[in-house]
Design an enzyme around this catalytic site. Structure first.
Site, mmCIF file in Angstrom:
data_model
loop_
_atom_site.group_PDB
_atom_site.id
_atom_site.type_symbol
_atom_site.label_atom_id
_atom_site.label_comp_id
_atom_site.label_asym_id
_atom_site.label_seq_id
_atom_site.Cartn_x
_atom_site.Cartn_y
_atom_site.Cartn_z
ATOM 1 N N ARG A 1 0.943 -1.063 -0.164
ATOM 2 C CA ARG A 1 0.117 -0.022 0.043
ATOM 3 C C ARG A 1 0.919 1.342 0.004
ATOM 4 O O ARG A 1 1.656 1.376 1.087
ATOM 5 C CB ARG A 1 -0.844 -0.091 1.334
ATOM 6 C CG ARG A 1 -2.004 -1.045 1.120
ATOM 7 C CD ARG A 1 -3.010 -1.267 2.014
ATOM 8 N NE ARG A 1 -4.051 -2.118 2.063
ATOM 9 C CZ ARG A 1 -4.753 -2.630 2.845
ATOM 10 N NH1 ARG A 1 -4.909 -1.767 4.059
ATOM 11 N NH2 ARG A 1 -5.753 -3.633 2.860
ATOM 12 N N ARG B 1 1.649 0.278 10.480
ATOM 13 C CA ARG B 1 1.415 0.854 9.277
ATOM 14 C C ARG B 1 2.452 0.679 8.541
ATOM 15 O O ARG B 1 3.394 1.592 8.802
ATOM 16 C CB ARG B 1 0.618 2.229 9.254
ATOM 17 C CG ARG B 1 -0.604 2.333 10.119
ATOM 18 C CD ARG B 1 -1.110 3.962 9.947
ATOM 19 N NE ARG B 1 -2.321 4.097 11.327
ATOM 20 C CZ ARG B 1 -3.389 3.978 10.852
ATOM 21 N NH1 ARG B 1 -3.819 3.532 9.776
ATOM 22 N NH2 ARG B 1 -4.402 4.079 12.019
ATOM 23 N N GLU C 1 -7.095 -2.663 15.524
ATOM 24 C CA GLU C 1 -7.593 -3.432 14.150
ATOM 25 C C GLU C 1 -6.599 -4.534 13.801
ATOM 26 O O GLU C 1 -5.310 -4.226 13.592
ATOM 27 C CB GLU C 1 -7.947 -2.481 13.108
ATOM 28 C CG GLU C 1 -8.744 -3.310 12.113
ATOM 29 C CD GLU C 1 -8.675 -2.721 10.739
ATOM 30 O OE1 GLU C 1 -8.660 -3.170 9.690
ATOM 31 O OE2 GLU C 1 -8.747 -1.475 10.673
ATOM 32 N N SER D 1 -10.676 -6.863 9.533
ATOM 33 C CA SER D 1 -12.005 -6.461 8.952
ATOM 34 C C SER D 1 -12.541 -7.452 8.136
ATOM 35 O O SER D 1 -12.065 -7.995 7.194
ATOM 36 C CB SER D 1 -11.983 -5.187 8.058
ATOM 37 O OG SER D 1 -11.848 -4.039 8.877
ATOM 38 N N ARG E 1 0.178 -7.900 12.350
ATOM 39 C CA ARG E 1 -0.152 -7.424 13.413
ATOM 40 C C ARG E 1 -0.213 -8.370 14.614
ATOM 41 O O ARG E 1 -0.339 -8.014 15.770
ATOM 42 C CB ARG E 1 -1.622 -6.527 13.222
ATOM 43 C CG ARG E 1 -1.398 -5.368 12.259
ATOM 44 C CD ARG E 1 -2.487 -4.288 12.238
ATOM 45 N NE ARG E 1 -2.392 -3.138 11.855
ATOM 46 C CZ ARG E 1 -3.197 -2.132 11.712
ATOM 47 N NH1 ARG E 1 -4.310 -2.157 12.315
ATOM 48 N NH2 ARG E 1 -2.783 -0.774 10.914
#
Length: 424
Positions: free
Chosen positions: A261, A276, A348, A351, A390
């Site tokens: 990303r 991130r 998080e 999702s 994560r």
């Protein structure tokens, strides 16, 4: 992608759905674009019909010896024929304008999604496990750097900011987590493992709605393709431009891949550590279902992701995202947040979203029902099962010891040569 026929049937309902996302109504503008398109179609059809009729009348006039009439009709046919390319271009432009407008509009939230502007309106569904009471808990990067197994400085020299080099036992721990997740999902949860392409074409990214809206968040290759931001892109597009039999559904696939990303989150947030990054590993879950199956499949998929954290004995909570916090393609999303004692917060880690037929329309992915006429669009679902990086962060922070070592969770020990502890 929305169906203009559905919008025409219920424009008020469409605008009400957008209002839940805090967006202005767009039905009127969309219907105006569609009216233009429909008008051009009708005009083109009328011209084609008149050209065909005039061509037939030429033969009739010639048969009667009326050369003047025949020449007049020939002139008319030529005029129509010469003007049709312009009409066809106008129709293409109108169709593109409508398509582009529809492609820029997010999915309509489900009726059971909490309405709110942002994450403050999210609703907690359940909480599992009790956060461990750790005195002076360290964050993952403090633990990893002290172990001399997590190196951000060298990664920055090689690639720039928001990359990491993992070494030794931490590199193996990351691999162990990925293997454990894939083994769990394939052996117990019924997913088929896939090794998909990591570089995809424009239409593939469009199919899952990364394009055109999120073009600036992606890495673009020199030959015009894209590095995947998530394996959802490749996995969901496995059914693009196809018609499956209803007996094949649900299709459940999983992949453990690197993800890329260009946009790594909010500016100034999580500038240190692995939260991130531009490159990260994730185990993705994707389901392709009939419309009748998708609601139950969403609950099932979320349970599969939660099971990863249960087996790792990591405290977590599950939230229903509000309309203002949901992703572009989602009708409803559950976020799973894992407890990080170093941050004293839930963050998080997964999702899980149900998208209805929103992505299927963009991909032209359909199935043939056992009963009923004609194929229908499938429903698509995707979820992290879970983010590997994560999960590594969560293990380091929840299993840290006072002497700086990290206890290896029981379920990972078979992947770690049966070792129990990571030490400097």
């Amino acid at each position: 992608m929305h169906d203009i026929k559905t919008i025409r049937d219920n424009p008020e309902g469409f605008d009400q759905g957008l209002a839940k996302r805090g967006l202005p109504g767009q039905a009127r503008e969309l219907l105006a674009l569609d009216d233009t398109r429909r008008g051009l179609i009708a005009r083109l059809q009328a011209l084609q019909e008149r050209r065909n009729a005039a061509s037939k009348e030429i033969g009739q006039a010639m048969g009667k010896g009326d050369r003047a009439k025949a020449e007049e009709l020939k002139t008319e046919v030529t005029r129509i024929k010469d003007g049709m390319p312009q009409e066809e271009e106008a129709l293409k432009a109108a169709e593109a304008a409508l398509h582009n407008a529809l492609a820029a509009i997010p999915n309509i939230p489900g009726d059971d999604v909490p309405v709110g502007p942002d994450e403050t309106a999210n609703v907690e569904v359940r909480r599992v496990g009790r956060p461990k009471g750790l005195n002076a808990a360290k964050q993952h990067f403090e633990i990893g750097e002290a172990l001399k197994l997590m190196d951000f400085e060298t990664a920055a020299k090689i690639s720039g900011a928001r990359f990491v080099v993992l070494k030794g036992a931490l590199a193996r721990l990351e691999r162990a987590l990925g293997c454990f997740m894939v083994d769990l999902h394939t052996s117990e949860h019924g997913y088929t493992e896939v090794a998909p392409p990591l570089i995809v074409r424009d239409e593939t990214m469009f199919g899952t709605a990364q394009l055109p809206k999120f073009v600036d968040d992606q890495f673009h290759t020199t030959d015009g393709r894209w590095l995947i931001p998530t394996a959802e892109v490749s996995l969901t597009n496995l059914v693009r431009e196809s018609i499956r039999e209803e007996e094949e559904l649900p299709i459940r696939v999983t992949a453990w891949t690197p993800c890329f990303r260009a946009e790594a989150g909010a500016a100034g947030r999580d500038t240190r550590g692995m939260i991130r990054q531009h490159q990260f590993a994730k185990v993705e879950l994707v389901s392709i279902t009939s419309p009748e199956q998708s609601t139950d499949e969403h609950e099932r998929m979320t349970g599969c992701a939660e099971e990863v954290l249960k087996r790792l004995d990591l405290p977590f909570r599950t939230l229903t995202l509000s309309t203002g916090d949901m992703g572009f393609s989602a009708r409803k999303t559950y976020d799973i947040e894992v407890w990080l004692p170093g941050q004293n917060a839930y963050r998080e880690i997964s999702s899980c979203s149900v998208c209805g037929d929103f992505q299927a329309r963009r991909m032209d992915a359909r199935y043939k029902p056992k009963e009923g006429k004609g194929p229908r669009f499938v429903h698509t679902l995707n979820g992290s099962g879970v983010a590997v990086g994560r999960a590594l962060i969560a293990v380091l922070e929840n299993y840290q010891n006072a002497d700086g070592s990290v206890t290896i969770p029981d379920v990972l020990r078979p992947y770690m040569n049966n070792e129990t502890t990571i030490r400097a």
